[in-house]
Design a protein around this motif. Structure first.
Motif, short mmCIF file in Angstrom:
data_model
loop_
_atom_site.label_atom_id
_atom_site.label_comp_id
_atom_site.label_asym_id
_atom_site.label_seq_id
_atom_site.Cartn_x
_atom_site.Cartn_y
_atom_site.Cartn_z
N TYR A 393 -8.17 3.65 1.70
CA TYR A 393 -8.65 3.19 0.50
C TYR A 393 -8.20 1.81 0.39
O TYR A 393 -8.80 1.07 -0.31
N SER A 394 -6.93 1.43 0.92
CA SER A 394 -6.42 0.17 0.40
C SER A 394 -5.41 -0.29 1.74
O SER A 394 -4.35 0.44 1.75
N ARG A 395 -5.57 -1.18 2.50
CA ARG A 395 -4.83 -1.64 3.57
C ARG A 395 -3.39 -2.17 2.96
O ARG A 395 -2.46 -1.65 3.83
N SER A 396 -3.63 -2.76 1.93
CA SER A 396 -2.14 -3.34 1.49
C SER A 396 -1.37 -2.33 0.93
O SER A 396 -0.28 -2.07 1.42
N ASP A 397 -1.91 -1.42 0.47
CA ASP A 397 -1.11 -0.08 -0.16
C ASP A 397 -0.58 0.65 1.22
O ASP A 397 0.36 1.13 1.10
N GLY A 398 -1.56 0.94 1.92
CA GLY A 398 -1.20 1.51 3.02
C GLY A 398 -0.24 0.89 4.03
O GLY A 398 0.63 1.58 4.51
N MET A 399 0.00 -0.44 3.97
CA MET A 399 0.91 -1.05 4.83
C MET A 399 2.35 -0.93 4.06
O MET A 399 3.31 -0.64 4.72
N ALA A 400 2.25 -1.17 2.78
CA ALA A 400 3.55 -0.70 1.98
C ALA A 400 4.16 0.55 2.35
O ALA A 400 5.19 0.71 2.41
N MET A 401 3.11 1.75 2.27
CA MET A 401 3.43 2.95 2.36
C MET A 401 4.08 3.25 3.85
O MET A 401 5.19 3.77 3.94
N VAL A 402 3.58 2.55 5.02
CA VAL A 402 3.83 2.87 6.26
C VAL A 402 5.13 2.11 6.51
O VAL A 402 6.05 2.81 7.11
N ALA A 403 5.31 1.00 6.01
CA ALA A 403 6.58 0.15 6.02
C ALA A 403 7.65 0.99 5.50
O ALA A 403 8.82 0.94 6.04
N THR A 404 7.57 1.38 4.40
CA THR A 404 8.72 2.53 3.76
C THR A 404 8.68 3.64 4.47
O THR A 404 10.12 3.91 4.78
N LEU A 405 7.84 4.28 4.86
CA LEU A 405 8.33 5.46 5.73
C LEU A 405 8.74 5.12 7.02
O LEU A 405 10.10 5.64 7.12
N LEU A 406 8.32 4.11 7.65
CA LEU A 406 9.18 3.64 8.92
C LEU A 406 10.49 3.23 8.81
O LEU A 406 11.40 3.58 9.61
N LEU A 407 10.55 2.36 7.78
CA LEU A 407 12.10 2.00 7.55
C LEU A 407 12.81 2.73 7.13
O LEU A 407 14.11 2.79 7.66
#
Length: 577
Positions: A393-407
């Motif tokens: 749906y949203s690459r920017s929100d997806g990036m924030a979500m993946v970054a949070t998860l991985l970090l």
């Protein structure tokens, strides 16, 4: 009444009836049965003595009942807060040591003070900086971390670490020391709870039980697991065969005392306390609002800040750890019929009785049972498919979500959530720094205007109508200048440029200067700048500016009026003064 505003319990008591008491009492009994093993398990997860989980389920629940606005929210120890507590305190002292316990009390009290201050100052809006994708990614990663961290208790080995890599490496290095009896208990309880969760409700309904009753029985399944494994450990003296048990749990009530006043400790724990406060508040309010909506009730987020703050402050002075609203317990509380926050106070009474009467039995409770209970409970927090949905749906929100998860998984809890918040803000600034805009034209025969690149519309070579689809502020002010001047440069025949501002809610000082510059540069180029559909609050601020006084064009009430005045002047309507 003013007192009722700050102490909502006054309003609940004014309307309290016998029927409500019966519903609250029944809900309290059911939630107490569910909370006892959870309180012990989450204390274990936080690296604290098991009794601290029970202590965190007494005074905090009473204080929330006094100051809270949700009839169903069940406050107490929760998995995410326990994980964040363990992560925050690991750098200060050894888990279980007196210094560690003292730091936990400071962390709870400090979280409480932060929440109370936010509530008094009505700063609930600050949690908006924790976007849903960031919270979702953080909670999913936390669920995975919690589950992996509990495998050591299932296996009966010693292993520790702050992230997935450290935990898995520690577990792999201890595989030869696995205690078979502990493993059998852990896997047995794990499998039993999974079967109960997936199939027990269907079986009970088939036998004639109602949906609500069967659902509550399923939620209380850990109680039977605790009872059976405790009896087995006691009857066969499993602690003498290497099975780790809870051990001595002090009977009696916690002492009321101020936590350590060591200034360096308070300062050192401040960042962690802030994160625990914000995450706990977001999680609690989300649950409370969802349940309140089902009964057409409402909660006051700022008062919830105060109530959760008082609960955490109560935990800090009564030997408990940080608390917040638990999703599963709140749902059970709701389904059991809790009518007022007094159900929480009655639950606290049940925990007091359990602490006074059951601690001798709890000494034989295998930690593997608690670990399996935690793993099954946190499995509901893990939502990996949400990553795919958000990314699509949203690459920017997806990036924030993946970054949070991985970090969170690969580094630490604190870095994960802070990194996600920072990335969300950076991506928001980037996205709004290049606002979408479109040259629009008139849909033939109507007063509607649409994007010239998407629809067949009427245009005029001397007039360009530019729709701005974002509020104007410092981050996109220069971009607006470039967009307008590029439009003027592409069309030398343009005499009028109309900015249609129906999506503009704010024009800050930087954007105002850019509009003044655009007005002057267009004037030098022989073109005129007009505005249309400026919202009232924005117009109120513009009227006292040089832009309004020196605007080369006019301010039109609607885009259609601008079209009539500039393209068909003979049919023009009177513009806005």
């Amino acid at each position: 009444m003013r007192l009722e505003r700050w102490v909502p319990l006054v309003g609940w008591l004014r309307r309290y009836q016998q029927a409500q008491f019966s519903r609250d009492a029944l809900a309290a009994v059911i939630v107490t049965l569910m909370l006892v093993p959870q309180a012990l398990a989450y204390a274990l997860l936080a690296g604290l003595p098991p009794e601290m989980g029970l202590y965190a389920s007494m005074l905090p629940l009473v204080l929330y009942a006094i100051f809270g606005t949700s009839a169903s929210l069940a406050v107490g120890p929760v998995a995410v807060a326990a994980l964040m507590t363990a992560s925050a305190l690991s750098g200060f002292a050894t888990p279980g040591s007196p210094e560690y316990i003292g730091a936990a009390l400071v962390l709870a009290a400090l979280s409480g003070l932060i929440l109370i201050a936010m509530g008094v100052l009505r700063l609930g809006f600050l949690v908006n900086f924790l976007s849903h994708p960031v919270i979702s990614g953080f909670i999913t990663a936390s669920g995975i971390l919690i589950a992996i961290s509990q495998l050591k208790h299932i296996l009966g080995v010693e292993a520790s670490g702050h992230n997935v890599i450290e935990l898995l490496a520690a577990l792999f290095g201890q595989w030869q020391q696995v205690n078979v009896i502990t493993l059998m208990i852990g896997l047995g309880v794990w499998g039993y709870l999974l079967v109960c969760r997936k199939h027990l409700q269907q079986w009970l309904i088939a036998l004639g039980a109602s949906v609500s009753v069967s659902g509550i029985v399923v939620k209380a399944a850990p109680i039977s697991a605790v009872m059976v494994t405790t009896l087995l450990a006691w009857g066969f003296s499993l602690d003498q065969h290497g099975v780790d048990v809870v051990g001595f749990v002090p009977s009696g009530l916690p002492a009321i005392a101020l936590p350590s006043l060591d200034q360096s400790l308070w300062v050192g724990l401040l960042p962690a306390a802030l994160l625990i406060s914000l995450v706990g508040f977001v999680e609690s309010v989300s649950v409370a609002q969802t349940l309140a909506a089902k009964r057409r009730q409402r909660i006051d987020p700022n008062q919830e800040l105060i109530a959760l703050g008082m609960a955490n402050l109560g935990a800090g002075v009564s030997g408990g750890s940080p608390v917040s609203g638990g999703f599963s317990r709140s749902v059970v509380n709701f389904e059991a019929g809790a009518a007022t926050p007094l159900a929480g106070a009655f639950t606290a009474l049940g925990i007091v009785l359990a602490t006074l009467l059951l601690t001798d039995l709890l000494a034989f409770l295998p930690t593997a049972t608690l670990a399996a209970t935690i793993i099954v409970a946190v499995s509901t927090l893990i939502d990996l498919p949400a990553v795919k949905r958000t990314w699509q749906y949203s690459r920017s929100d997806g990036m924030a979500m993946v970054a949070t998860l991985l970090l969170t998984l690969l580094h630490s809890v604190e870095v994960g959530i802070v990194g996600g918040v920072v990335l969300s803000l950076v991506l928001h600034l980037y996205r709004t720094s290049q606002p979408h805009s479109a040259v629009v034209g008139r849909v033939p025969g109507t007063e509607h205007f649409r994007n010239v690149q998407r629809h067949k519309v009427e245009t005029d070579e001397h007039v360009a109508m530019l729709r701005i689809d974002e509020s104007l502020y410092f981050a996109n002010a220069r971009y607006l200048e470039d967009t307008v001047m590029a439009l003027a440069a592409r069309s030398p025949s343009l005499k009028h440029i109309v900015l249609t501002c129906q999506a503009v809610n704010i024009i800050d000082a930087s954007a105002l200067e850019s509009l003044e510059a655009i007005n002057g540069r267009l004037k030098d180029a022989g073109a005129t700048l007009h505005l249309a559909e400026v919202k009232g609050p924005v117009m109120d601020r513009l009227k006292g500016t040089d832009l309004y006084r020196e605007l080369t064009g006019q301010v039109f009430f609607t885009t259609f009026e601008a079209w009539q005045a500039l393209v068909h002047p003979d049919e023009a309507l009177t513009p806005v003064a």
